[in-house]
Design a protein around this motif. Structure first.
Motif, PDB file in Angstrom:
ATOM      1  N   SER A 181     -24.180  83.524 -51.367  1.00  0.00           N
ATOM      2  CA  SER A 181     -24.742  83.853 -50.062  1.00  0.00           C
ATOM      3  C   SER A 181     -24.137  82.945 -49.004  1.00  0.00           C
ATOM      4  CB  SER A 181     -26.264  83.663 -50.080  1.00  0.00           C
ATOM      5  OG  SER A 181     -26.578  82.289 -50.283  1.00  0.00           O
ATOM      6  N   ILE A 182     -24.320  83.307 -47.743  1.00  0.00           N
ATOM      7  CA  ILE A 182     -23.794  82.477 -46.670  1.00  0.00           C
ATOM      8  C   ILE A 182     -24.460  81.107 -46.675  1.00  0.00           C
ATOM      9  CG2 ILE A 182     -25.435  83.321 -44.939  1.00  0.00           C
ATOM     10  CD1 ILE A 182     -21.704  82.578 -44.346  1.00  0.00           C
ATOM     11  N   ASP A 183     -25.735  81.039 -47.073  1.00  0.00           N
ATOM     12  CA  ASP A 183     -26.437  79.753 -47.091  1.00  0.00           C
ATOM     13  C   ASP A 183     -25.879  78.806 -48.142  1.00  0.00           C
ATOM     14  OD1 ASP A 183     -28.187  80.478 -45.044  1.00  0.00           O
ATOM     15  OD2 ASP A 183     -29.608  81.397 -46.429  1.00  0.00           O
ATOM     16  N   ALA A 184     -25.424  79.342 -49.263  1.00  0.00           N
ATOM     17  CA  ALA A 184     -24.923  78.503 -50.355  1.00  0.00           C
ATOM     18  C   ALA A 184     -23.413  78.327 -50.328  1.00  0.00           C
ATOM     19  CB  ALA A 184     -25.341  79.103 -51.704  1.00  0.00           C
ATOM     20  N   LEU A 185     -22.727  78.952 -49.369  1.00  0.00           N
ATOM     21  CA  LEU A 185     -21.264  78.986 -49.381  1.00  0.00           C
ATOM     22  C   LEU A 185     -20.642  77.603 -49.365  1.00  0.00           C
ATOM     23  CD1 LEU A 185     -18.554  80.394 -49.243  1.00  0.00           C
ATOM     24  CD2 LEU A 185     -18.892  80.711 -46.779  1.00  0.00           C
ATOM     25  N   ASN A 186     -21.099  76.713 -48.501  1.00  0.00           N
ATOM     26  CA  ASN A 186     -20.484  75.388 -48.418  1.00  0.00           C
ATOM     27  C   ASN A 186     -20.542  74.660 -49.752  1.00  0.00           C
ATOM     28  OD1 ASN A 186     -19.689  75.473 -45.728  1.00  0.00           O
ATOM     29  ND2 ASN A 186     -21.636  74.681 -44.985  1.00  0.00           N
ATOM     30  N   ASP A 187     -21.691  74.698 -50.410  1.00  0.00           N
ATOM     31  CA  ASP A 187     -21.832  74.001 -51.689  1.00  0.00           C
ATOM     32  C   ASP A 187     -20.984  74.649 -52.780  1.00  0.00           C
ATOM     33  OD1 ASP A 187     -23.597  72.129 -50.651  1.00  0.00           O
ATOM     34  OD2 ASP A 187     -25.360  73.327 -51.131  1.00  0.00           O
ATOM     35  N   VAL A 188     -20.944  75.977 -52.807  1.00  0.00           N
ATOM     36  CA  VAL A 188     -20.127  76.674 -53.801  1.00  0.00           C
ATOM     37  C   VAL A 188     -18.648  76.367 -53.584  1.00  0.00           C
ATOM     38  CG1 VAL A 188     -19.356  78.951 -54.565  1.00  0.00           C
ATOM     39  CG2 VAL A 188     -21.796  78.512 -54.239  1.00  0.00           C
ATOM     40  N   PHE A 189     -18.203  76.412 -52.343  1.00  0.00           N
ATOM     41  CA  PHE A 189     -16.797  76.125 -52.021  1.00  0.00           C
ATOM     42  C   PHE A 189     -16.416  74.723 -52.465  1.00  0.00           C
ATOM     43  CE2 PHE A 189     -13.557  74.504 -49.072  1.00  0.00           C
ATOM     44  CZ  PHE A 189     -12.560  75.448 -49.245  1.00  0.00           C
ATOM     45  N   ALA A 190     -17.296  73.756 -52.210  1.00  0.00           N
ATOM     46  CA  ALA A 190     -16.997  72.375 -52.580  1.00  0.00           C
ATOM     47  C   ALA A 190     -16.947  72.190 -54.091  1.00  0.00           C
ATOM     48  CB  ALA A 190     -18.032  71.431 -51.971  1.00  0.00           C
ATOM     49  N   ALA A 191     -17.786  72.936 -54.816  1.00  0.00           N
ATOM     50  CA  ALA A 191     -17.857  72.776 -56.271  1.00  0.00           C
ATOM     51  C   ALA A 191     -16.649  73.368 -56.985  1.00  0.00           C
ATOM     52  CB  ALA A 191     -19.142  73.418 -56.807  1.00  0.00           C
ATOM     53  N   LEU A 192     -15.978  74.337 -56.359  1.00  0.00           N
ATOM     54  CA  LEU A 192     -14.894  75.058 -57.023  1.00  0.00           C
ATOM     55  C   LEU A 192     -13.556  74.626 -56.437  1.00  0.00           C
ATOM     56  CD1 LEU A 192     -16.570  78.598 -57.018  1.00  0.00           C
ATOM     57  CD2 LEU A 192     -16.619  76.878 -58.833  1.00  0.00           C
ATOM     58  N   ASP A 193     -13.047  73.513 -56.908  1.00  0.00           N
ATOM     59  CA  ASP A 193     -11.813  72.971 -56.322  1.00  0.00           C
ATOM     60  C   ASP A 193     -10.648  72.934 -57.297  1.00  0.00           C
ATOM     61  OD1 ASP A 193     -12.785  71.002 -57.976  1.00  0.00           O
ATOM     62  OD2 ASP A 193     -12.558  69.368 -56.538  1.00  0.00           O
TER      63      ASP A 193
ATOM     64  N   ASP B  44     -13.082  65.429 -32.710  1.00  0.00           N
ATOM     65  CA  ASP B  44     -13.296  64.556 -33.861  1.00  0.00           C
ATOM     66  C   ASP B  44     -14.469  65.043 -34.714  1.00  0.00           C
ATOM     67  OD1 ASP B  44     -12.574  62.441 -35.489  1.00  0.00           O
ATOM     68  OD2 ASP B  44     -13.938  61.027 -34.525  1.00  0.00           O
ATOM     69  N   ASN B  45     -14.539  66.354 -34.888  1.00  0.00           N
ATOM     70  CA  ASN B  45     -15.570  66.974 -35.711  1.00  0.00           C
ATOM     71  C   ASN B  45     -14.964  67.534 -36.985  1.00  0.00           C
ATOM     72  OD1 ASN B  45     -17.691  66.474 -33.937  1.00  0.00           O
ATOM     73  ND2 ASN B  45     -17.372  68.391 -32.835  1.00  0.00           N
ATOM     74  N   GLN B  46     -15.721  67.508 -38.060  1.00  0.00           N
ATOM     75  CA  GLN B  46     -15.302  68.139 -39.296  1.00  0.00           C
ATOM     76  C   GLN B  46     -15.825  69.563 -39.349  1.00  0.00           C
ATOM     77  OE1 GLN B  46     -16.883  65.034 -41.964  1.00  0.00           O
ATOM     78  NE2 GLN B  46     -14.780  64.697 -42.658  1.00  0.00           N
TER      79      GLN B  46
ATOM     80  N   PHE C 258      -3.437  75.146 -43.287  1.00  0.00           N
ATOM     81  CA  PHE C 258      -4.691  74.402 -43.348  1.00  0.00           C
ATOM     82  C   PHE C 258      -4.636  73.460 -44.538  1.00  0.00           C
ATOM     83  CE2 PHE C 258      -7.283  78.265 -41.565  1.00  0.00           C
ATOM     84  CZ  PHE C 258      -6.682  78.094 -40.329  1.00  0.00           C
ATOM     85  N   ILE C 259      -5.510  72.479 -44.542  1.00  0.00           N
ATOM     86  CA  ILE C 259      -5.672  71.614 -45.701  1.00  0.00           C
ATOM     87  C   ILE C 259      -7.154  71.516 -46.039  1.00  0.00           C
ATOM     88  CG2 ILE C 259      -3.587  70.242 -45.360  1.00  0.00           C
ATOM     89  CD1 ILE C 259      -5.312  68.094 -44.052  1.00  0.00           C
ATOM     90  N   ARG C 260      -7.429  71.346 -47.301  1.00  0.00           N
ATOM     91  CA  ARG C 260      -8.798  71.134 -47.774  1.00  0.00           C
ATOM     92  C   ARG C 260      -9.041  69.635 -47.813  1.00  0.00           C
ATOM     93  NH1 ARG C 260     -12.049  74.103 -52.305  1.00  0.00           N
ATOM     94  NH2 ARG C 260     -13.572  72.528 -52.942  1.00  0.00           N
ATOM     95  N   VAL C 261     -10.139  69.188 -47.217  1.00  0.00           N
ATOM     96  CA  VAL C 261     -10.424  67.765 -47.109  1.00  0.00           C
ATOM     97  C   VAL C 261     -11.745  67.478 -47.812  1.00  0.00           C
ATOM     98  CG1 VAL C 261     -10.804  65.828 -45.549  1.00  0.00           C
ATOM     99  CG2 VAL C 261      -9.221  67.665 -44.894  1.00  0.00           C
ATOM    100  N   ALA C 262     -11.711  66.632 -48.827  1.00  0.00           N
ATOM    101  CA  ALA C 262     -12.939  66.245 -49.530  1.00  0.00           C
ATOM    102  C   ALA C 262     -13.678  65.187 -48.716  1.00  0.00           C
ATOM    103  CB  ALA C 262     -12.601  65.708 -50.912  1.00  0.00           C
ATOM    104  N   ASP C 263     -14.978  65.238 -48.768  1.00  0.00           N
ATOM    105  CA  ASP C 263     -15.802  64.239 -48.104  1.00  0.00           C
ATOM    106  C   ASP C 263     -15.865  63.011 -49.011  1.00  0.00           C
ATOM    107  OD1 ASP C 263     -17.736  62.653 -46.958  1.00  0.00           O
ATOM    108  OD2 ASP C 263     -19.076  64.313 -46.455  1.00  0.00           O
ATOM    109  N   PRO C 264     -15.279  61.875 -48.606  1.00  0.00           N
ATOM    110  CA  PRO C 264     -15.244  60.706 -49.499  1.00  0.00           C
ATOM    111  C   PRO C 264     -16.630  60.151 -49.808  1.00  0.00           C
ATOM    112  CG  PRO C 264     -14.520  60.119 -47.286  1.00  0.00           C
ATOM    113  CD  PRO C 264     -14.628  61.611 -47.322  1.00  0.00           C
TER     114      PRO C 264
ATOM    115  N   ALA D 165      -9.262  71.554 -42.464  1.00  0.00           N
ATOM    116  CA  ALA D 165      -8.642  70.932 -41.291  1.00  0.00           C
ATOM    117  C   ALA D 165      -7.234  71.486 -41.117  1.00  0.00           C
ATOM    118  CB  ALA D 165      -8.602  69.416 -41.443  1.00  0.00           C
ATOM    119  N   LEU D 166      -6.651  71.222 -39.965  1.00  0.00           N
ATOM    120  CA  LEU D 166      -5.257  71.580 -39.715  1.00  0.00           C
ATOM    121  C   LEU D 166      -4.350  70.602 -40.439  1.00  0.00           C
ATOM    122  CD1 LEU D 166      -5.342  72.169 -35.835  1.00  0.00           C
ATOM    123  CD2 LEU D 166      -5.496  73.916 -37.625  1.00  0.00           C
ATOM    124  N   SER D 167      -3.254  71.107 -40.979  1.00  0.00           N
ATOM    125  CA  SER D 167      -2.245  70.198 -41.506  1.00  0.00           C
ATOM    126  C   SER D 167      -1.589  69.469 -40.335  1.00  0.00           C
ATOM    127  CB  SER D 167      -1.182  70.964 -42.296  1.00  0.00           C
ATOM    128  OG  SER D 167      -0.418  71.782 -41.425  1.00  0.00           O
TER     129      SER D 167
END
Length: 334
Positions: free
Chosen positions: A105-117, A263-265, A295-301, A310-312
Motif C-alpha cells: 500500500s502507499i502507507d507501507a511503501l517507504n518501509d517496503v522499499f527500504a527493506a528490499l535492497d 537540503d531535504n531528503q 538517481f541514486i539510492r541513499v540509505a539512512d545511516p 537523490a540526484l547523482s
C-alpha cells in the motif's frame, strides 16, 4: 462479443514456459487466504504453476526454501515480523537468482522499499488483479533469457515507455471487467488522495556531457524558482487531462532538484507523488533511473529501515546548468 460476454468470459492461456520448458512456478505468500486464492486463480488461468506459500510469517520459520521461479508477496501493511520476513526473503531471492514481486500500500511503501535492497524486486502499489498477472509476465523475459545481453540505457527507456502502454491496457481491462481490483472491492485509495505540498562521476549517456562540460558549474538553482516551475506544471491539470502531459522523469528531476537545494531528503513515496503517475509506474521509472545512474539510492545511516532517493552528482550538475541556461521567466519554463 458483447461487453457483458467479454467481462464474463473464462480466458485460457497456453502455459508460460521457463528455460527448462516447464510452466513457470510462482510461490504466493499473503496473510489473507482470500488473496492467496485470488492470485492463484488469476495466475493459473494465465498458464502459471502456483504454490501456496502461506502467510508471510512462514518466511521466518526455519530455512527459506524458494518454491518458485517467481515469488509474489502481498503485504499491504507492515509490522516488525513482516518487515523481518521481507528482509530475509530479499536476501534469499537475491542469492538464488529468482524474481520477487511485492504488492503493498502507499502507507507501507517507504518501509517496503527500504527493506528490499538486494533482490531488484518489482514493487506494485495497490495493484489490480490484471496488474499482478502482467507483473509476472514482465519477469519472464529475465527468466527465459538468462544470457541476454545487458540492457543499454536506450533499452531501459524503451522498456519504461512500453510499461506505460501495458499499464494503460491493464487499467482498461479493469474498467471493462467491472473494477477488477485485487482486494475484491472498489479501490478508492489512490495517489491523488495523498496530494500534499511538496517539500518546502561516472559518465552517463542520458546526460549531454558535451554541453555540461562546456560551461563552468553554476550554483544550485533557487528552490523557490524550481517550485514555481513545479506549480506551473501542476496547474495544467486544472484545465486539461493530466495524462496529456505525463512526464514522470522530468517531474521527479524537478522535485529532487528543489529538495536538494533545500537540503531535504526525499522518500520514495513522496517522489512517487511528485511523478504524477500511478505509483507502480513511478516505481518502475525510479528503478530504471537508478539503474542508469540518473538517481541514486541513499540509505539512512541512522536508521536502516529508511532509504531515500537523490540526484547523482552528474545529474545534479546537469540540472544546475539547465536552470542557469534558462533565461526566460521560470514560470513560463514549465
Amino acid at each position: 462479443m458483447t461487453q457483458v460476454e467479454y467481462q464474463t468470459a473464462n480466458f485460457a492461456y497456453d502455459a508460460a514456459q521457463d528455460p527448462a520448458g516447464l510452466p513457470t512456478r510462482v510461490a504466493i505468500f499473503a496473510d489473507r487466504p482470500s488473496i492467496r486464492d485470488q492470485i492463484e486463480e488469476d495466475l493459473s488461468g494465465a498458464g502459471f504453476r502456483t504454490v501456496d506459500g502461506g502467510a508471510i510469517a512462514s518466511l521466518l520459520d526455519g530455512p527459506i526454501t524458494l518454491l518458485g521461479d517467481v515469488v509474489m508477496v502481498d503485504c499491504p501493511a507492515l509490522d516488525a515480523g513482516n518487515l523481518a520476513a521481507l528482509s530475509r526473503l530479499d536476501m534469499r531471492v537475491a542469492r538464488a537468482g529468482a524474481k520477487l514481486i511485492v504488492s503493498t500500500s502507499i502507507d507501507a511503501l517507504n518501509d517496503v522499499f527500504a527493506a528490499l535492497d538486494q533482490s531488484d524486486p518489482q514493487i506494485l502499489v495497490q495493484p489490480s488483479r490484471a496488474e499482478r498477472v502482467i507483473a509476472v509476465g514482465r519477469v519472464l523475459v529475465d527468466i527465459a533469457n538468462p544470457r541476454v545481453r545487458e540492457m543499454t540505457d536506450d533499452d531501459r527507456l524503451n522498456l519504461l515507455h512500453l510499461s506505460r502502454q501495458v499499464d494503460a491496457i491493464a487499467h482498461e481491462l479493469d474498467r471493462l471487467s467491472g473494477d477488477w481490483r485485487g482486494s475484491g472491492e472498489k479501490n478508492t485509495n489512490r495517489l491523488s488522495d495523498f496530494k500534499q505540498e511538496f517539500r518546502g562521476a561516472q559518465s552517463n549517456p542520458l546526460i549531454n556531457s558535451q554541453v555540461v562540460s562546456a560551461i563552468a558549474t553554476p550554483a544550485s538553482p533557487d528552490p523557490r524558482h524550481v517550485r514555481e516551475v513545479i506549480a506551473a506544471r501542476q496547474a495544467r491539470a486544472k484545465f486539461f487531462d493530466a495524462e496529456l502531459f505525463a512526464d514522470p522523469a522530468w517531474d521527479m528531476l524537478l522535485d529532487l532538484t528543489a529538495a536538494q537545494a533545500e537540503d531535504n531528503q526525499v522518500s520514495v513515496t513522496s517522489l512517487c507523488i511528485a511523478a504524477a503517475v500511478p505509483a507502480t509506474t513511478a516505481l518502475r521509472w525510479i528503478k530504471q533511473l537508478v539503474d542508469c545512474g540518473v538517481f541514486i539510492r541513499v540509505a539512512d545511516p541512522s536508521d536502516r529501515r529508511c532509504a531515500f532517493i537523490a540526484l547523482s552528482e552528474q545529474t545534479s550538475d546537469a540540472m544546475a546548468r539547465y536552470f542557469a541556461e534558462v533565461e526566460v521567466p521560470l514560470a513560463q519554463a514549465a
